[in-house]
Scaffold this active site. Sequence first.
Site, PDB file in Angstrom:
ATOM      1  N   CYS A 176       0.636  -1.380  -0.251  1.00 23.88           N
ATOM      2  CA  CYS A 176      -0.027   0.047  -0.337  1.00 23.88           C
ATOM      3  C   CYS A 176       0.903   1.446  -0.202  1.00 23.88           C
ATOM      4  CB  CYS A 176      -0.798   0.244   1.247  1.00 23.88           C
ATOM      5  SG  CYS A 176      -1.989   1.841   1.345  1.00 23.88           S
ATOM      6  N   HIS A 190      -3.054   6.917   3.810  1.00 27.66           N
ATOM      7  CA  HIS A 190      -1.845   5.705   4.111  1.00 27.66           C
ATOM      8  C   HIS A 190      -0.740   6.338   4.329  1.00 27.66           C
ATOM      9  CE1 HIS A 190      -1.413   1.332   5.192  1.00 27.66           C
ATOM     10  NE2 HIS A 190      -0.936   2.759   5.798  1.00 27.66           N
TER      11      HIS A 190
END
Length: 449
Positions: free
Chosen positions: A52, A102
């Site tokens: 991610c 993120h």
Amino acid sequence: MKRYNAIWIFGDQHRGQAMSTAGDPNVNTPNMDILAATGVNFTRAVSGTPLCCPYRGALLSGRYPHHNGVPGHEYRLPPERPTIAHAFGERGYDTAYFGKWHLDGFHEGDGRRAGKHIVPPERRGGFRRWIGYENNNSPWDCWVHGGEGEDAFQYRLPGFETDELTNLLIGYLREKAEARSSGADDAPFFAVLSVQPPHDPYAAPERFMGRHNPATLRLRPNVPAVPRVEERARRELAGYYAMIENLDWNLGRLREALADTGLADDTHLVFFSDHGDMHGSHGQFRKTTPFEESIRVPVIISGAQPYYEGYRNGFWTNVPINHVDLAPTTLGLCGFEPPEWMEGTDYSGYRLEGRPKREEPVSAFLQSVEPTGHHNSVDRAWRGVVTKDNWKYVCFEGTPWLLFNLNEDPYEQVNLAHNSLYAGERRRLHGLLQEWIDRTGDSFALPAV
């Protein structure tokens, strides 16, 4: 000159094989299929770093993970790092981001939760409007925040994450359309919808969950007949497919909103994912591996229709578009050359002209720069290439690891990396990988071959 809008829509851990247009018999994705049928489907698209945080850093900056400040999990994107939002903003565009971020380097501990961590305005990538969260693995308990100073806010989304974030984007589109029609603001926009599903935990609203029975799912041929692997794969895939069908439904809502607001003809849609999910293939789960289920992602460009001579309404291409390519490609869709600091390739010519704009790479560079140490992750760094002629080669530092001819072995069941019969092919691919390492200034030490 007509000015076009652009929207990114992407989920987390949505592998490229998991769409009905890709032939998956377990899932029904009519809206993704419509995008593919009316646009360009990059069937060999890859996540150059299937994790991610480093993916997102490369996506926004157009720079490889070892250059952009986010080489691994839970690194902070340097606030001085220019992003695609800066590039669009400098060209008079409004910019908006909705959903998972993120990229603020948050490390959970001491009872703290990333889902409630506040990303300060100066670390939101240059987006003018930003309503999101750092990281959250609970789609029914999703907190978003935004604004700054006296206008700062944080609240819990009232329903399932994908539905509610789509609502926010649709509200933004209606606002932009109203401002345009009233003459208050005719600035074009670049907007992002980033949702956590179909990332684990694999659960969706009931009407989607009820469509999938774990016992009747067809597993991929490379899921080994090991009971614990099959049982887990079936259980998790049922929820995974439900989440994908929910994402598809929301994609349909977005398409309807664009039509209703009169923005459809002026707005490019770029649909993709950050990486895939193994779901038992080769006995593995989650991501960070260079196998197809982990690195192969959907990338479809549709929306605003091009009008070049000989236009074909939807086609597939085997160009290995990568994570660093999406920012320059999106700028290209809107008529702009990418800034010099972007390292990726502009593939917008496939949508705008039906052909490449210029000479392109024949392969894409794959990297795992810093292993996470998480369970179900490869525990050492690796580098690799995938080629337009459908070969894959991957090395650990100092030794070859994987070599596959994906044309004859799409499920990667015959590893040729140490087969002397394929020494010539290994040398060719080794040379391509060394070129990527040299070109990008990577420090990874390849083995001698």
